[in-house]
Design a protein around this motif. Structure first.
Motif, PDB file in Angstrom:
ATOM      1  N   PHE A 253       0.835  -1.215   0.000  1.00 18.54           N
ATOM      2  CA  PHE A 253       0.000   0.000   0.000  1.00 18.54           C
ATOM      3  C   PHE A 253       0.858   1.249   0.000  1.00 18.54           C
ATOM      4  CE2 PHE A 253       0.560  -0.709   4.604  1.00 18.54           C
ATOM      5  CZ  PHE A 253       0.890   0.558   5.041  1.00 18.54           C
ATOM      6  N   GLY A 254       0.232   2.348  -0.364  1.00 23.17           N
ATOM      7  CA  GLY A 254       0.937   3.626  -0.333  1.00 23.17           C
ATOM      8  C   GLY A 254      -0.027   4.784  -0.441  1.00 23.17           C
ATOM      9  N   GLY A 255       0.189   5.792   0.362  1.00 20.56           N
ATOM     10  CA  GLY A 255      -0.537   7.046   0.193  1.00 20.56           C
ATOM     11  C   GLY A 255       0.002   7.735  -1.056  1.00 20.56           C
ATOM     12  N   ALA A 256      -0.817   8.561  -1.687  1.00 27.51           N
ATOM     13  CA  ALA A 256      -0.441   9.121  -2.991  1.00 27.51           C
ATOM     14  C   ALA A 256       0.522  10.292  -2.923  1.00 27.51           C
ATOM     15  CB  ALA A 256      -1.705   9.545  -3.740  1.00 27.51           C
ATOM     16  N   GLN A 257       0.652  10.920  -1.744  1.00 33.86           N
ATOM     17  CA  GLN A 257       1.211  12.274  -1.712  1.00 33.86           C
ATOM     18  C   GLN A 257       2.721  12.405  -1.857  1.00 33.86           C
ATOM     19  OE1 GLN A 257      -0.444  10.690   0.732  1.00 33.86           O
ATOM     20  NE2 GLN A 257       0.246  11.239   2.766  1.00 33.86           N
ATOM     21  N   LYS A 258       3.396  11.321  -2.234  1.00 36.99           N
ATOM     22  CA  LYS A 258       4.835  11.441  -2.475  1.00 36.99           C
ATOM     23  C   LYS A 258       5.145  11.218  -3.952  1.00 36.99           C
ATOM     24  CE  LYS A 258       5.149   9.902   2.186  1.00 36.99           C
ATOM     25  NZ  LYS A 258       4.943  11.084   2.910  1.00 36.99           N
ATOM     26  N   GLY A 261       0.782  11.321  -6.438  1.00 36.71           N
ATOM     27  CA  GLY A 261      -0.199  12.363  -6.736  1.00 36.71           C
ATOM     28  C   GLY A 261      -0.438  13.270  -5.556  1.00 36.71           C
ATOM     29  N   VAL A 262      -1.696  13.658  -5.384  1.00 37.22           N
ATOM     30  CA  VAL A 262      -2.026  14.508  -4.243  1.00 37.22           C
ATOM     31  C   VAL A 262      -2.662  13.656  -3.144  1.00 37.22           C
ATOM     32  CG1 VAL A 262      -2.221  16.714  -5.456  1.00 37.22           C
ATOM     33  CG2 VAL A 262      -4.191  15.190  -5.402  1.00 37.22           C
ATOM     34  N   THR A 263      -2.582  14.164  -1.934  1.00 35.67           N
ATOM     35  CA  THR A 263      -3.153  13.472  -0.775  1.00 35.67           C
ATOM     36  C   THR A 263      -4.639  13.181  -1.008  1.00 35.67           C
ATOM     37  OG1 THR A 263      -1.861  15.125   0.402  1.00 35.67           O
ATOM     38  CG2 THR A 263      -3.172  13.613   1.741  1.00 35.67           C
TER      39      THR A 263
END
Ligand code: PMP
Length: 442
Positions: A253-258, A261-263
Protein backbone atom coordinates in the motif's frame (compact mmCIF):
# COMPACT_ATOMS: atom_id res chain seq x y z
CA UNK A 1 7.45 31.12 -10.34
CA UNK A 2 7.36 27.34 -10.06
CA UNK A 3 10.50 26.96 -12.14
CA UNK A 4 12.56 29.04 -9.73
CA UNK A 5 11.89 26.81 -6.75
CA UNK A 6 13.59 23.50 -6.05
CA UNK A 7 11.45 21.72 -3.55
CA UNK A 8 12.69 18.69 -1.57
CA UNK A 9 9.79 18.27 0.86
CA UNK A 10 8.99 14.77 2.13
CA UNK A 11 5.30 14.77 1.36
CA UNK A 12 3.19 16.30 0.09
CA UNK A 13 5.90 16.51 -2.50
CA UNK A 14 6.45 18.03 -5.91
CA UNK A 15 4.39 16.82 -8.82
CA UNK A 16 5.55 16.96 -12.43
CA UNK A 17 4.79 20.44 -13.74
CA UNK A 18 2.92 19.16 -16.84
CA UNK A 19 0.64 17.18 -14.52
CA UNK A 20 -0.02 20.20 -12.30
CA UNK A 21 -0.84 22.33 -15.33
CA UNK A 22 -3.14 19.74 -16.84
CA UNK A 23 -4.72 19.22 -13.41
CA UNK A 24 -5.53 22.93 -13.18
CA UNK A 25 -7.42 22.66 -16.43
CA UNK A 26 -9.09 19.40 -15.42
CA UNK A 27 -10.28 21.00 -12.20
CA UNK A 28 -11.96 23.81 -14.11
CA UNK A 29 -13.21 22.19 -17.29
CA UNK A 30 -12.36 18.55 -17.84
CA UNK A 31 -12.00 17.63 -21.51
CA UNK A 32 -14.19 20.59 -22.44
CA UNK A 33 -17.17 19.06 -20.70
CA UNK A 34 -17.92 22.32 -18.89
CA UNK A 35 -17.41 20.65 -15.51
CA UNK A 36 -14.34 20.09 -13.40
CA UNK A 37 -13.25 16.77 -11.93
CA UNK A 38 -14.12 17.88 -8.42
CA UNK A 39 -17.72 18.27 -9.53
CA UNK A 40 -18.67 15.10 -11.36
CA UNK A 41 -20.23 11.95 -9.96
CA UNK A 42 -17.88 9.18 -8.97
CA UNK A 43 -20.35 6.85 -10.70
CA UNK A 44 -20.32 8.66 -14.04
CA UNK A 45 -18.87 7.05 -17.16
CA UNK A 46 -16.08 9.66 -17.07
CA UNK A 47 -15.12 8.62 -13.55
CA UNK A 48 -15.25 4.95 -14.49
CA UNK A 49 -12.92 5.52 -17.39
CA UNK A 50 -10.46 7.38 -15.17
CA UNK A 51 -10.58 4.49 -12.73
CA UNK A 52 -9.99 1.89 -15.42
CA UNK A 53 -7.16 3.88 -16.99
CA UNK A 54 -5.43 4.45 -13.66
CA UNK A 55 -5.56 0.75 -12.85
CA UNK A 56 -4.24 -0.11 -16.30
CA UNK A 57 -1.31 2.32 -15.98
CA UNK A 58 -0.36 0.99 -12.56
CA UNK A 59 -0.68 -2.61 -13.71
CA UNK A 60 1.58 -1.90 -16.66
CA UNK A 61 4.15 0.09 -14.69
CA UNK A 62 4.63 -2.52 -11.97
CA UNK A 63 3.72 -5.64 -13.98
CA UNK A 64 1.01 -6.48 -11.48
CA UNK A 65 -0.07 -10.11 -11.97
CA UNK A 66 -3.72 -11.02 -12.69
CA UNK A 67 -4.22 -12.51 -9.26
CA UNK A 68 -3.95 -9.08 -7.63
CA UNK A 69 -6.64 -6.51 -7.12
CA UNK A 70 -5.96 -2.76 -7.11
CA UNK A 71 -8.02 -0.78 -4.63
CA UNK A 72 -8.30 2.98 -4.31
CA UNK A 73 -9.05 3.92 -0.77
CA UNK A 74 -8.98 6.89 1.60
CA UNK A 75 -7.50 7.26 5.05
CA UNK A 76 -3.88 7.55 3.94
CA UNK A 77 -0.99 5.35 4.91
CA UNK A 78 -2.15 5.59 8.52
CA UNK A 79 -5.56 4.20 7.58
CA UNK A 80 -3.77 1.18 6.14
CA UNK A 81 -1.95 0.58 9.43
CA UNK A 82 -5.40 -0.31 10.75
CA UNK A 83 -6.76 -1.82 7.54
CA UNK A 84 -4.09 -4.51 7.23
CA UNK A 85 -4.90 -5.70 10.73
CA UNK A 86 -8.62 -5.51 10.10
CA UNK A 87 -8.36 -7.47 6.84
CA UNK A 88 -5.62 -10.01 7.42
CA UNK A 89 -6.37 -11.14 10.95
CA UNK A 90 -9.78 -12.41 9.75
CA UNK A 91 -8.01 -14.30 6.96
CA UNK A 92 -5.91 -16.04 9.62
CA UNK A 93 -9.04 -16.74 11.68
CA UNK A 94 -10.96 -18.03 8.68
CA UNK A 95 -8.15 -20.39 7.68
CA UNK A 96 -7.98 -21.69 11.23
CA UNK A 97 -11.78 -21.91 11.39
CA UNK A 98 -11.97 -24.03 8.27
CA UNK A 99 -9.32 -26.38 9.51
CA UNK A 100 -10.94 -26.67 12.91
CA UNK A 101 -14.29 -27.37 11.28
CA UNK A 102 -12.82 -30.09 9.09
CA UNK A 103 -10.91 -31.71 11.98
CA UNK A 104 -13.78 -31.56 14.41
CA UNK A 105 -16.38 -32.80 11.94
CA UNK A 106 -14.19 -35.78 11.21
CA UNK A 107 -13.63 -36.48 14.89
CA UNK A 108 -17.34 -36.10 15.73
CA UNK A 109 -19.22 -37.60 12.78
CA UNK A 110 -22.53 -37.77 14.61
CA UNK A 111 -22.51 -34.27 16.08
CA UNK A 112 -24.96 -31.73 14.70
CA UNK A 113 -23.82 -28.46 13.17
CA UNK A 114 -24.47 -26.30 16.20
CA UNK A 115 -22.39 -28.63 18.35
CA UNK A 116 -19.53 -28.56 15.84
CA UNK A 117 -19.78 -24.76 15.69
CA UNK A 118 -19.43 -24.61 19.43
CA UNK A 119 -16.38 -26.88 19.42
CA UNK A 120 -14.89 -24.79 16.62
CA UNK A 121 -15.47 -21.64 18.61
CA UNK A 122 -13.77 -23.07 21.67
CA UNK A 123 -10.76 -24.19 19.68
CA UNK A 124 -10.49 -20.85 17.90
CA UNK A 125 -10.69 -18.96 21.14
CA UNK A 126 -7.75 -20.94 22.43
CA UNK A 127 -5.77 -20.58 19.20
CA UNK A 128 -6.32 -16.83 19.10
CA UNK A 129 -5.21 -16.56 22.67
CA UNK A 130 -2.10 -18.69 22.25
CA UNK A 131 -1.08 -18.50 18.61
CA UNK A 132 -2.27 -15.33 16.92
CA UNK A 133 0.84 -13.28 16.13
CA UNK A 134 1.52 -10.35 13.83
CA UNK A 135 5.19 -9.92 12.97
CA UNK A 136 6.51 -6.37 12.60
CA UNK A 137 9.90 -5.37 11.25
CA UNK A 138 10.41 -2.07 13.00
CA UNK A 139 13.05 -0.29 10.95
CA UNK A 140 11.91 3.29 11.39
CA UNK A 141 9.25 5.65 12.64
CA UNK A 142 6.48 4.52 10.29
CA UNK A 143 6.76 0.79 10.87
CA UNK A 144 6.93 1.63 14.57
CA UNK A 145 3.67 3.53 14.26
CA UNK A 146 2.08 0.68 12.33
CA UNK A 147 3.08 -1.79 15.04
CA UNK A 148 1.65 0.52 17.68
CA UNK A 149 -1.64 0.67 15.82
CA UNK A 150 -1.79 -3.13 15.69
CA UNK A 151 -1.14 -3.22 19.43
CA UNK A 152 -3.81 -0.58 20.01
CA UNK A 153 -6.39 -2.49 17.99
CA UNK A 154 -5.69 -6.04 19.09
CA UNK A 155 -3.60 -5.83 22.24
CA UNK A 156 0.17 -5.83 22.45
CA UNK A 157 0.43 -9.52 23.23
CA UNK A 158 -0.48 -10.28 19.61
CA UNK A 159 2.27 -8.08 18.18
CA UNK A 160 5.66 -9.67 17.73
CA UNK A 161 8.29 -7.04 17.05
CA UNK A 162 10.60 -9.32 15.08
CA UNK A 163 13.16 -6.56 14.71
CA UNK A 164 13.58 -3.29 16.52
CA UNK A 165 16.32 -1.65 14.53
CA UNK A 166 17.05 0.88 17.28
CA UNK A 167 18.35 -1.79 19.61
CA UNK A 168 21.56 -2.53 17.76
CA UNK A 169 22.11 1.10 16.87
CA UNK A 170 22.31 3.08 20.09
CA UNK A 171 18.58 3.63 20.38
CA UNK A 172 18.22 5.26 16.97
CA UNK A 173 16.95 4.11 13.62
CA UNK A 174 19.45 3.96 10.80
CA UNK A 175 20.35 0.30 10.32
CA UNK A 176 18.55 -2.88 9.42
CA UNK A 177 19.93 -5.64 11.64
CA UNK A 178 21.15 -8.83 9.94
CA UNK A 179 18.30 -11.13 9.02
CA UNK A 180 19.61 -13.97 11.18
CA UNK A 181 18.89 -11.82 14.23
CA UNK A 182 15.22 -11.32 13.35
CA UNK A 183 12.77 -13.20 15.50
CA UNK A 184 10.01 -13.94 13.02
CA UNK A 185 7.26 -16.25 14.23
CA UNK A 186 8.38 -19.65 12.92
CA UNK A 187 6.44 -21.21 10.07
CA UNK A 188 5.46 -24.85 10.03
CA UNK A 189 8.65 -25.76 8.23
CA UNK A 190 10.58 -23.95 10.95
CA UNK A 191 8.76 -25.84 13.69
CA UNK A 192 5.99 -23.32 14.42
CA UNK A 193 2.62 -22.29 13.04
CA UNK A 194 3.37 -18.98 11.37
CA UNK A 195 2.01 -15.49 11.90
CA UNK A 196 -1.01 -13.71 10.45
CA UNK A 197 1.39 -11.55 8.44
CA UNK A 198 4.82 -9.96 8.38
CA UNK A 199 4.77 -6.21 8.17
CA UNK A 200 7.53 -4.07 6.73
CA UNK A 201 7.97 -0.49 5.59
CA UNK A 202 9.98 -0.59 2.38
CA UNK A 203 11.19 2.98 2.76
CA UNK A 204 11.23 4.83 6.06
CA UNK A 205 10.53 8.44 5.17
CA UNK A 206 11.63 10.01 8.45
CA UNK A 207 14.77 7.99 9.01
CA UNK A 208 16.00 7.63 5.45
CA UNK A 209 16.21 3.85 5.65
CA UNK A 210 15.20 1.73 2.67
CA UNK A 211 15.32 -2.03 2.26
CA UNK A 212 17.97 -2.53 -0.42
CA UNK A 213 16.10 -5.58 -1.72
CA UNK A 214 13.37 -7.99 -0.75
CA UNK A 215 14.57 -9.70 2.47
CA UNK A 216 15.81 -13.27 1.98
CA UNK A 217 14.19 -14.32 5.25
CA UNK A 218 10.80 -13.51 3.74
CA UNK A 219 11.23 -15.49 0.52
CA UNK A 220 8.35 -17.90 -0.05
CA UNK A 221 8.92 -21.33 1.52
CA UNK A 222 6.17 -23.44 0.08
CA UNK A 223 2.51 -23.81 -0.70
CA UNK A 224 1.26 -24.96 2.67
CA UNK A 225 -0.71 -22.17 4.33
CA UNK A 226 1.32 -22.56 7.50
CA UNK A 227 4.56 -22.18 5.60
CA UNK A 228 3.38 -19.10 3.86
CA UNK A 229 4.35 -15.71 5.15
CA UNK A 230 1.91 -13.04 4.08
CA UNK A 231 4.07 -10.00 3.49
CA UNK A 232 2.60 -6.55 3.92
CA UNK A 233 4.68 -3.66 2.67
CA UNK A 234 4.17 0.05 3.17
CA UNK A 235 5.57 1.64 0.02
CA UNK A 236 4.13 5.09 0.65
CA UNK A 237 7.42 6.87 0.09
CA UNK A 238 9.07 4.75 -2.61
CA UNK A 239 6.05 3.64 -4.63
CA UNK A 240 6.74 3.32 -8.35
CA UNK A 241 10.39 4.28 -7.91
CA UNK A 242 11.87 0.83 -8.55
CA UNK A 243 10.95 -2.60 -9.80
CA UNK A 244 8.94 -4.71 -7.39
CA UNK A 245 8.12 -8.40 -7.61
CA UNK A 246 4.50 -7.95 -6.63
CA UNK A 247 3.96 -11.71 -6.50
CA UNK A 248 5.96 -11.87 -3.25
CA UNK A 249 3.53 -9.69 -1.36
CA UNK A 250 0.10 -10.18 0.14
CA UNK A 251 -0.54 -6.46 0.36
CA UNK A 252 1.34 -3.41 -0.88
CA UNK A 253 0.00 0.00 0.00
CA UNK A 254 0.94 3.63 -0.33
CA UNK A 255 -0.54 7.05 0.19
CA UNK A 256 -0.44 9.12 -2.99
CA UNK A 257 1.21 12.27 -1.71
CA UNK A 258 4.84 11.44 -2.47
CA UNK A 259 5.44 9.71 -5.79
CA UNK A 260 1.91 9.26 -7.06
CA UNK A 261 -0.20 12.36 -6.74
CA UNK A 262 -2.03 14.51 -4.24
CA UNK A 263 -3.15 13.47 -0.78
CA UNK A 264 -6.55 11.83 -0.55
CA UNK A 265 -6.02 8.57 -2.40
CA UNK A 266 -4.40 5.48 -0.98
CA UNK A 267 -3.46 2.70 -3.34
CA UNK A 268 -3.70 -0.88 -2.14
CA UNK A 269 -2.54 -3.89 -4.15
CA UNK A 270 -3.90 -7.05 -2.59
CA UNK A 271 -3.71 -10.70 -3.57
CA UNK A 272 -7.14 -11.84 -4.66
CA UNK A 273 -7.12 -15.14 -2.81
CA UNK A 274 -7.12 -13.19 0.45
CA UNK A 275 -10.53 -11.82 -0.47
CA UNK A 276 -13.87 -13.59 -0.91
CA UNK A 277 -14.84 -15.88 -2.48
CA UNK A 278 -11.44 -17.61 -2.20
CA UNK A 279 -11.04 -16.63 1.40
CA UNK A 280 -14.40 -15.60 2.72
CA UNK A 281 -14.11 -13.53 5.84
CA UNK A 282 -15.34 -15.36 8.93
CA UNK A 283 -18.94 -14.72 9.91
CA UNK A 284 -19.19 -11.31 11.67
CA UNK A 285 -21.01 -13.03 14.54
CA UNK A 286 -17.98 -15.25 15.10
CA UNK A 287 -15.64 -12.23 15.10
CA UNK A 288 -17.89 -10.50 17.59
CA UNK A 289 -17.90 -13.52 19.82
CA UNK A 290 -14.14 -13.94 19.64
CA UNK A 291 -14.05 -10.32 20.76
CA UNK A 292 -10.64 -9.24 19.49
CA UNK A 293 -9.85 -5.64 18.74
CA UNK A 294 -13.24 -4.48 17.56
CA UNK A 295 -13.09 -6.73 14.49
CA UNK A 296 -14.68 -6.73 11.90
CA UNK A 297 -13.95 -2.96 11.88
CA UNK A 298 -15.15 -0.06 9.70
CA UNK A 299 -16.62 -1.07 6.35
CA UNK A 300 -14.73 1.66 4.45
CA UNK A 301 -11.48 -0.11 5.33
CA UNK A 302 -12.77 -3.54 4.34
CA UNK A 303 -10.83 -4.71 1.27
CA UNK A 304 -13.51 -7.17 0.24
CA UNK A 305 -16.18 -4.46 0.20
CA UNK A 306 -13.98 -2.02 -1.70
CA UNK A 307 -12.97 -4.72 -4.20
CA UNK A 308 -16.54 -5.87 -4.77
CA UNK A 309 -17.54 -2.29 -5.54
CA UNK A 310 -14.59 -1.53 -7.83
CA UNK A 311 -13.38 1.10 -5.31
CA UNK A 312 -16.72 2.89 -5.54
CA UNK A 313 -18.35 1.70 -2.35
CA UNK A 314 -18.51 5.32 -1.26
CA UNK A 315 -17.48 8.62 -2.85
CA UNK A 316 -14.00 8.36 -4.29
CA UNK A 317 -12.15 11.66 -4.94
CA UNK A 318 -12.04 11.47 -8.72
CA UNK A 319 -9.85 14.52 -9.16
CA UNK A 320 -7.17 12.95 -6.94
CA UNK A 321 -7.56 9.67 -8.78
CA UNK A 322 -7.08 11.41 -12.10
CA UNK A 323 -3.87 13.07 -10.90
CA UNK A 324 -2.49 9.66 -9.86
CA UNK A 325 -3.52 8.18 -13.19
CA UNK A 326 -1.94 11.04 -15.10
CA UNK A 327 1.36 10.70 -13.22
CA UNK A 328 1.47 6.97 -13.92
CA UNK A 329 0.29 7.26 -17.52
CA UNK A 330 2.98 9.86 -18.21
CA UNK A 331 5.63 7.56 -16.71
CA UNK A 332 4.50 4.83 -19.09
CA UNK A 333 4.71 7.29 -21.99
CA UNK A 334 8.20 8.36 -20.98
CA UNK A 335 9.67 4.97 -20.15
CA UNK A 336 7.69 2.67 -22.43
CA UNK A 337 8.94 -0.88 -22.29
CA UNK A 338 11.34 -0.08 -19.45
CA UNK A 339 8.31 0.68 -17.28
CA UNK A 340 9.21 1.51 -13.69
CA UNK A 341 12.76 0.30 -14.37
CA UNK A 342 13.29 3.52 -16.33
CA UNK A 343 12.25 5.59 -13.36
CA UNK A 344 14.46 3.47 -11.10
CA UNK A 345 17.58 4.36 -13.07
CA UNK A 346 16.88 8.06 -12.75
CA UNK A 347 16.05 7.79 -9.05
CA UNK A 348 19.32 5.93 -8.47
CA UNK A 349 21.30 8.42 -10.47
CA UNK A 350 19.86 11.41 -8.58
CA UNK A 351 20.44 9.73 -5.20
CA UNK A 352 24.04 8.89 -6.13
CA UNK A 353 24.71 12.50 -7.01
CA UNK A 354 23.52 13.69 -3.62
CA UNK A 355 25.18 10.96 -1.56
CA UNK A 356 28.31 11.43 -3.65
CA UNK A 357 28.81 15.01 -2.55
CA UNK A 358 27.79 14.27 1.05
CA UNK A 359 30.40 11.52 1.23
CA UNK A 360 33.00 13.77 -0.33
CA UNK A 361 32.90 16.11 2.69
CA UNK A 362 32.66 13.86 5.74
CA UNK A 363 33.80 16.67 8.03
CA UNK A 364 30.86 18.80 6.98
CA UNK A 365 28.14 16.25 6.21
CA UNK A 366 27.24 13.05 8.02
CA UNK A 367 24.72 10.78 6.37
CA UNK A 368 22.45 9.41 9.10
CA UNK A 369 21.64 5.84 8.00
CA UNK A 370 24.13 3.08 7.43
CA UNK A 371 25.50 2.87 3.90
CA UNK A 372 23.81 -0.47 3.24
CA UNK A 373 20.30 0.85 3.80
CA UNK A 374 20.45 4.40 2.51
CA UNK A 375 17.16 5.50 1.05
CA UNK A 376 17.14 6.66 -2.56
CA UNK A 377 14.07 8.75 -1.76
CA UNK A 378 14.72 10.47 1.57
CA UNK A 379 18.32 11.48 2.06
CA UNK A 380 18.91 12.25 5.73
CA UNK A 381 22.09 13.92 6.90
CA UNK A 382 23.52 16.18 9.55
CA UNK A 383 25.60 19.27 9.01
CA UNK A 384 28.76 19.63 11.13
CA UNK A 385 27.76 16.83 13.47
CA UNK A 386 24.34 18.35 14.11
CA UNK A 387 25.65 21.72 15.30
CA UNK A 388 22.52 23.82 15.67
CA UNK A 389 23.99 27.07 14.38
CA UNK A 390 25.60 25.39 11.37
CA UNK A 391 22.41 23.58 10.46
CA UNK A 392 20.47 26.84 10.65
CA UNK A 393 23.09 28.47 8.49
CA UNK A 394 22.80 25.61 6.01
CA UNK A 395 19.03 25.99 5.75
CA UNK A 396 19.23 29.77 5.44
CA UNK A 397 21.81 29.49 2.66
CA UNK A 398 19.68 26.94 0.86
CA UNK A 399 16.61 29.15 1.03
CA UNK A 400 18.57 31.99 -0.50
CA UNK A 401 19.03 29.75 -3.52
CA UNK A 402 15.35 28.75 -3.47
CA UNK A 403 16.20 25.23 -2.32
CA UNK A 404 13.28 24.46 -0.07
CA UNK A 405 11.91 21.70 2.15
CA UNK A 406 15.31 20.48 3.35
CA UNK A 407 14.61 20.44 7.05
CA UNK A 408 14.50 16.95 8.60
CA UNK A 409 11.42 15.56 10.31
CA UNK A 410 10.73 17.34 13.60
CA UNK A 411 11.20 14.09 15.52
CA UNK A 412 14.80 13.56 14.37
CA UNK A 413 16.09 16.99 13.28
CA UNK A 414 18.93 17.43 10.82
CA UNK A 415 18.42 17.64 7.07
CA UNK A 416 16.37 15.59 4.67
CA UNK A 417 16.44 15.96 0.91
CA UNK A 418 13.53 14.06 -0.55
CA UNK A 419 14.34 12.85 -4.00
CA UNK A 420 10.96 11.69 -5.27
CA UNK A 421 10.23 10.88 -8.89
CA UNK A 422 9.04 14.37 -9.77
CA UNK A 423 12.15 16.13 -8.45
CA UNK A 424 13.93 17.03 -11.68
CA UNK A 425 17.57 16.14 -12.20
CA UNK A 426 18.20 19.82 -12.71
CA UNK A 427 17.01 20.59 -9.17
CA UNK A 428 19.19 17.85 -7.78
CA UNK A 429 22.13 19.42 -9.59
CA UNK A 430 21.32 22.76 -7.97
CA UNK A 431 21.30 21.09 -4.58
CA UNK A 432 24.58 19.34 -5.30
CA UNK A 433 26.13 22.65 -6.29
CA UNK A 434 24.96 24.21 -3.04
CA UNK A 435 26.29 21.27 -1.02
CA UNK A 436 29.65 21.76 -2.73
CA UNK A 437 29.70 25.49 -2.16
CA UNK A 438 28.64 25.24 1.47
CA UNK A 439 31.28 22.59 2.14
CA UNK A 440 34.02 24.66 0.50
CA UNK A 441 33.13 27.53 2.81
CA UNK A 442 33.62 25.32 5.87
N1 PMP B 1 3.95 5.43 5.80
C1 PMP B 1 4.99 6.16 5.35
C2 PMP B 1 6.21 5.45 4.87
C3 PMP B 1 4.90 7.54 5.33
O1 PMP B 1 5.92 8.27 4.88
C4 PMP B 1 3.72 8.17 5.78
C5 PMP B 1 3.52 9.66 5.74
N2 PMP B 1 4.57 10.46 5.59
C6 PMP B 1 2.69 7.37 6.27
C7 PMP B 1 2.83 6.01 6.24
C8 PMP B 1 1.43 7.97 6.80
O2 PMP B 1 0.69 8.44 5.74
P1 PMP B 1 -0.57 9.37 5.91
O3 PMP B 1 -0.11 10.68 6.40
O4 PMP B 1 -1.11 9.39 4.51
O5 PMP B 1 -1.49 8.69 6.85
Amino acid sequence: SRHEISYFGAGPAPLPTPVVEAAGQAFVNFNNSGLGLGEISHRSPTANKILDDTKAHLTALLDIPDNYEILFMQGGGSGEFSAVVQNLVPVWIERRRRRAEADLSRANPDADKSHIDELVFQRLQKEVDEELKLDYLVTGSWSLKASQEAARLLGSKYVNVAVDARKANGGKFGKIPAEDTWSLTPTKREGGKGSAFVYMCDNETVDGVEFPAFPKALEPQGQDAEDERLIVSDMSSNFISRKVDVSKYAVIFGGAQKNIGVTGITIVIVRKDLLPPLTATPPPALLHRLNIGGLPGPVVLDYATIAKNNSLYNTLPIFNLWVAGKVMGDLMDIFGAQKVGGQEKIADQKAELIYGVLDKYPQVYQVVPDKTVRSRMNICFRVCGGDDAKEKEFIAGAEKRSLQGLKGHRSVGGMRASNYNAVPLENVQKLVKYLEDFASGH
